[in-house]
Design a protein around this motif. Structure first.
Motif, PDB file in Angstrom:
ATOM      1  N   ILE A 116      36.970  32.735  25.999  1.00  0.00           N
ATOM      2  CA  ILE A 116      36.200  31.787  26.495  1.00  0.00           C
ATOM      3  C   ILE A 116      34.974  32.442  27.287  1.00  0.00           C
ATOM      4  O   ILE A 116      34.748  33.419  27.176  1.00  0.00           O
ATOM      5  N   ASN A 117      34.291  31.368  27.996  1.00  0.00           N
ATOM      6  CA  ASN A 117      33.136  31.726  28.489  1.00  0.00           C
ATOM      7  C   ASN A 117      33.122  30.812  30.055  1.00  0.00           C
ATOM      8  O   ASN A 117      32.633  29.745  30.064  1.00  0.00           O
ATOM      9  N   HIS A 118      34.064  31.320  30.742  1.00  0.00           N
ATOM     10  CA  HIS A 118      34.549  30.589  31.973  1.00  0.00           C
ATOM     11  C   HIS A 118      34.159  31.217  33.309  1.00  0.00           C
ATOM     12  O   HIS A 118      34.860  32.144  33.732  1.00  0.00           O
ATOM     13  N   THR A 119      33.236  31.344  33.964  1.00  0.00           N
ATOM     14  CA  THR A 119      32.970  31.638  35.316  1.00  0.00           C
ATOM     15  C   THR A 119      33.875  31.106  36.392  1.00  0.00           C
ATOM     16  O   THR A 119      33.933  29.811  36.451  1.00  0.00           O
ATOM     17  N   ASP A 120      34.598  32.074  37.290  1.00  0.00           N
ATOM     18  CA  ASP A 120      35.553  31.709  38.156  1.00  0.00           C
ATOM     19  C   ASP A 120      36.580  30.632  37.479  1.00  0.00           C
ATOM     20  O   ASP A 120      36.558  29.468  37.617  1.00  0.00           O
ATOM     21  N   ILE A 121      37.491  31.391  36.870  1.00  0.00           N
ATOM     22  CA  ILE A 121      38.666  30.507  36.093  1.00  0.00           C
ATOM     23  C   ILE A 121      39.376  29.868  37.319  1.00  0.00           C
ATOM     24  O   ILE A 121      39.920  30.579  38.250  1.00  0.00           O
ATOM     25  N   ASP A 122      39.377  28.645  37.346  1.00  0.00           N
ATOM     26  CA  ASP A 122      39.902  27.884  38.345  1.00  0.00           C
ATOM     27  C   ASP A 122      41.708  27.721  38.077  1.00  0.00           C
ATOM     28  O   ASP A 122      42.055  28.024  36.875  1.00  0.00           O
ATOM     29  N   ARG A 123      42.248  27.143  39.010  1.00  0.00           N
ATOM     30  CA  ARG A 123      43.885  26.948  38.869  1.00  0.00           C
ATOM     31  C   ARG A 123      44.056  26.008  37.685  1.00  0.00           C
ATOM     32  O   ARG A 123      44.944  26.331  37.031  1.00  0.00           O
ATOM     33  N   VAL A 124      43.392  25.016  37.591  1.00  0.00           N
ATOM     34  CA  VAL A 124      43.647  24.067  36.353  1.00  0.00           C
ATOM     35  C   VAL A 124      43.584  24.803  35.008  1.00  0.00           C
ATOM     36  O   VAL A 124      44.467  24.416  34.160  1.00  0.00           O
ATOM     37  N   ALA A 125      42.522  25.507  34.819  1.00  0.00           N
ATOM     38  CA  ALA A 125      42.228  26.257  33.486  1.00  0.00           C
ATOM     39  C   ALA A 125      43.280  27.240  33.288  1.00  0.00           C
ATOM     40  O   ALA A 125      43.836  27.245  32.203  1.00  0.00           O
TER      41      ALA A 125
ATOM     42  N   ALA B  39      32.342  35.552  30.673  1.00  0.00           N
ATOM     43  CA  ALA B  39      31.951  35.757  31.789  1.00  0.00           C
ATOM     44  C   ALA B  39      32.785  36.285  32.991  1.00  0.00           C
ATOM     45  O   ALA B  39      33.716  36.907  32.496  1.00  0.00           O
ATOM     46  N   ALA B  40      32.280  36.214  34.370  1.00  0.00           N
ATOM     47  CA  ALA B  40      33.255  36.891  35.327  1.00  0.00           C
ATOM     48  C   ALA B  40      34.271  35.937  35.626  1.00  0.00           C
ATOM     49  O   ALA B  40      33.922  34.772  35.961  1.00  0.00           O
ATOM     50  N   SER B  41      35.571  36.294  35.550  1.00  0.00           N
ATOM     51  CA  SER B  41      36.472  35.423  36.011  1.00  0.00           C
ATOM     52  C   SER B  41      36.599  35.243  37.543  1.00  0.00           C
ATOM     53  O   SER B  41      37.200  34.220  37.936  1.00  0.00           O
ATOM     54  N   ILE B  42      36.201  36.283  38.412  1.00  0.00           N
ATOM     55  CA  ILE B  42      35.982  36.176  39.579  1.00  0.00           C
ATOM     56  C   ILE B  42      34.386  36.534  40.065  1.00  0.00           C
ATOM     57  O   ILE B  42      34.107  37.603  39.969  1.00  0.00           O
ATOM     58  N   SER B  43      33.561  35.454  40.266  1.00  0.00           N
ATOM     59  CA  SER B  43      32.154  35.988  40.427  1.00  0.00           C
ATOM     60  C   SER B  43      31.744  36.315  41.913  1.00  0.00           C
ATOM     61  O   SER B  43      30.840  36.631  42.138  1.00  0.00           O
ATOM     62  N   GLY B  44      32.814  36.001  42.675  1.00  0.00           N
ATOM     63  CA  GLY B  44      32.614  36.273  44.173  1.00  0.00           C
ATOM     64  C   GLY B  44      32.147  35.098  44.795  1.00  0.00           C
ATOM     65  O   GLY B  44      31.857  35.108  46.183  1.00  0.00           O
ATOM     66  N   ARG B  45      31.755  33.804  44.321  1.00  0.00           N
ATOM     67  CA  ARG B  45      31.411  32.822  44.905  1.00  0.00           C
ATOM     68  C   ARG B  45      32.458  32.247  45.854  1.00  0.00           C
ATOM     69  O   ARG B  45      32.122  31.757  46.892  1.00  0.00           O
ATOM     70  N   TYR B  46      33.626  32.146  45.527  1.00  0.00           N
ATOM     71  CA  TYR B  46      34.977  31.782  46.324  1.00  0.00           C
ATOM     72  C   TYR B  46      36.082  32.421  45.680  1.00  0.00           C
ATOM     73  O   TYR B  46      36.207  32.609  44.669  1.00  0.00           O
ATOM     74  N   PRO B  47      37.175  32.438  46.529  1.00  0.00           N
ATOM     75  CA  PRO B  47      38.242  33.153  46.168  1.00  0.00           C
ATOM     76  C   PRO B  47      39.364  32.216  45.234  1.00  0.00           C
ATOM     77  O   PRO B  47      40.075  31.436  45.390  1.00  0.00           O
ATOM     78  N   ASN B  48      38.796  31.742  43.729  1.00  0.00           N
ATOM     79  CA  ASN B  48      39.503  31.220  42.904  1.00  0.00           C
ATOM     80  C   ASN B  48      40.724  31.872  42.388  1.00  0.00           C
ATOM     81  O   ASN B  48      41.079  32.931  42.437  1.00  0.00           O
ATOM     82  N   LEU B  49      41.936  31.020  42.200  1.00  0.00           N
ATOM     83  CA  LEU B  49      42.975  31.527  41.753  1.00  0.00           C
ATOM     84  C   LEU B  49      43.461  31.750  40.581  1.00  0.00           C
ATOM     85  O   LEU B  49      44.567  32.209  39.965  1.00  0.00           O
ATOM     86  N   GLY B  50      42.518  31.536  39.469  1.00  0.00           N
ATOM     87  CA  GLY B  50      43.091  31.383  38.009  1.00  0.00           C
ATOM     88  C   GLY B  50      43.395  32.778  37.790  1.00  0.00           C
ATOM     89  O   GLY B  50      44.371  32.866  36.872  1.00  0.00           O
TER      90      GLY B  50
ATOM     91  N   PRO C 137      47.414  39.275  29.485  1.00  0.00           N
ATOM     92  CA  PRO C 137      46.216  40.354  29.946  1.00  0.00           C
ATOM     93  C   PRO C 137      45.030  39.623  29.842  1.00  0.00           C
ATOM     94  O   PRO C 137      44.803  38.496  29.167  1.00  0.00           O
ATOM     95  N   LEU C 138      43.990  39.973  30.819  1.00  0.00           N
ATOM     96  CA  LEU C 138      42.886  39.435  30.995  1.00  0.00           C
ATOM     97  C   LEU C 138      41.740  40.294  30.810  1.00  0.00           C
ATOM     98  O   LEU C 138      41.680  41.572  31.643  1.00  0.00           O
ATOM     99  N   ILE C 139      40.842  40.341  29.755  1.00  0.00           N
ATOM    100  CA  ILE C 139      39.578  41.034  29.589  1.00  0.00           C
ATOM    101  C   ILE C 139      38.418  40.399  30.022  1.00  0.00           C
ATOM    102  O   ILE C 139      37.773  39.555  29.352  1.00  0.00           O
ATOM    103  N   ASP C 140      37.925  41.099  31.288  1.00  0.00           N
ATOM    104  CA  ASP C 140      36.684  40.128  31.756  1.00  0.00           C
ATOM    105  C   ASP C 140      35.310  40.627  31.492  1.00  0.00           C
ATOM    106  O   ASP C 140      35.126  41.899  31.289  1.00  0.00           O
ATOM    107  N   GLY C 141      34.476  39.699  31.645  1.00  0.00           N
ATOM    108  CA  GLY C 141      33.092  39.892  31.496  1.00  0.00           C
ATOM    109  C   GLY C 141      32.367  40.893  30.296  1.00  0.00           C
ATOM    110  O   GLY C 141      31.839  41.909  30.416  1.00  0.00           O
TER     111      GLY C 141
END
Length: 413
Positions: A45-54, A70-81, A91-95
């Motif tokens: 995927i290409n999902h910056t800040d993976i949200d809870r719904v996704a 992309a970055a699963s947590i970009s630092g913009r806000y504390p997303n829960l995904g 397993p999550l391989i990020d960025g």
């Protein structure tokens, strides 16, 4: 290190080696990808800040792993995904970089070893393998940046209010629809947070009050899956099935302010004549404004955005429109979870009577199947015959002594 690209003409064989093996499913849009994932597949995927719904949708699809360009947590806000994925054991391989979306094609066998993604005998991408410690540290940094997001939210709210002042305050621009909302309760379903659980909880409410059922894009599919038929479907039609669009519901296509409606052609190709609603906000907001303007007495929301983090999941533009729409609708709007706590199904007297009769019938059938019960019914039948004979004797005008004799005989028996 320059990573090799793969030929699209040949499907490579999976390489032998350690790590996790699976078939790659690739899409820039996570909500489209989740429809194609089978258990054990590798979601790219290409999902910056993976949200809870996704994240919930990915977990439900049971992938072997998630590779995020992309970055699963970009630092913009504390997303829960990311936390949701790791808690589910995914397993999550990020960025790993956007090149992975073209380097790995749909259906390619891939292998994940540590933070490396292999195709055949070549490493095609590297990223950060997230774990509880790395996600926790990223979440702490993200919480520190909330002040910036709140300032942006305030500025965006004022901008949205200027653009949609007439719509929010006076309902200017709301189209005419054939669905009747006047004086009726309305249930708006968004395929968002815990929508399945909320719909299950609201079954008694739906059965008793029969509200107008409005599905927002994929929320229409959720209504059908729950065993109901939507009265109206609102959205840009990018995540709703053809089955829902042709189920007989009234279709309201959410268009941009300039009138451009990407989903309009698709609806018309299905032979459906839709209503177009140009507005700057989200489809969720458009559905609420429409129901409110058309006289709904109560709006019950399922799967919608309520908390600050949920607003941030939508992005700054979505935050502003949803926040102001909720202010506009006011006391009419009730979150589904509030309804599940407040609502209790009313049991009428006739329902209690039917239940009692059913219990007596069951008891009677059970007695009739036993020897003692059959004897009991025989005695009851004999007594009934004596009673009816005595009553009939009064209407045959017998002699007084005969009546007395019959009465004594009935009592003695």
């Amino acid at each position: 290190m320059k990573l090799p690209s793969l030929s699209r003409g040949r499907r490579p064989e999976p390489a032998e080696g350690p790590g996790l093996h699976g078939i790659a499913k690739v899409d820039r849009r996570t909500k489209d990808l989740t429809k194609r994932i089978r258990p054990g597949d590798i979601a790219v995927i290409n999902h910056t800040d993976i949200d809870r719904v996704a994240a919930d949708a990915l977990v439900a699809a049971k992938p072997g792993a998630v590779v995020n360009a992309a970055a699963s947590i970009s630092g913009r806000y504390p997303n829960l995904g990311p936390q949701i994925l790791l808690a589910a054991g995914v397993p999550l391989i990020d960025g790993v970089g956007e090149s992975v979306l073209t380097t790995i094609t749909e259906g390619t066998p891939v292998r994940i070893d540590g933070n490396e993604i292999w195709v055949g005998d070549k490493v095609v991408a590297r990223g950060t393998k997230q774990d509880a410690a790395t996600v926790s540290a990223a979440m702490d940094d993200a919480r520190a940046g909330l002040n910036v997001q709140l300032e942006s939210f305030a500025a965006n709210t004022m901008e949205y209010l200027k653009k949609e002042r007439d719509l929010l305050l006076d309902g200017v621009g709301v189209p005419d629809v054939t669905t009747s909302f006047e004086g009726r309760q309305t249930l708006i379903v968004v395929r968002g947070y815990h929508y399945k659980e909320d719909l299950a909880t609201l079954r008694p409410y739906i059965r008793e009050y029969r509200p107008v059922l409005v599905g927002v894009d994929g929320g229409a599919d959720a209504i059908l899956e729950a065993g109901y038929t939507p009265d109206m479907i609102v959205g840009d039609m990018d995540s709703v099935s053809d089955k829902s669009l042709t189920c007989g519901a009234e279709i309201v296509v959410h268009a941009y302010r300039d009138g451009n409606a990407p989903g309009l052609q698709r609806v018309r190709e299905l032979g459906v004549d839709p209503v177009v609603f140009p507005a700057t906000g989200t489809s969720e907001d458009v559905a609420m404004l429409l129901a409110d303007d058309k006289g709904a007495s109560l709006i019950v929301a399922v799967g919608t955005h309520v908390t600050l983090v949920e607003f941030l999941d939508k992005g700054r533009a979505g935050m502003a429109s949803t926040f102001l729409t909720r202010l506009r609708v006011g006391s009419k709007l009730v979150d589904a979870k509030g309804v599940s706590r407040l609502y209790r199904q009313r049991i009428s007297n006739w329902q209690l009577a039917v239940l009692a009769i059913a219990g007596l019938v069951a008891l009677g059938v059970a007695l009739a199947s036993t020897e003692g019960g059959q004897t009991f019914y025989s005695l009851i039948g004999a007594r009934w015959d004596d009673l009816t004979a005595w009553v009939r004797s009064w209407f045959t005008d017998p002699a007084p002594e005969a009546l007395t004799q019959n009465w004594r005989g009935f009592l003695s028996s």
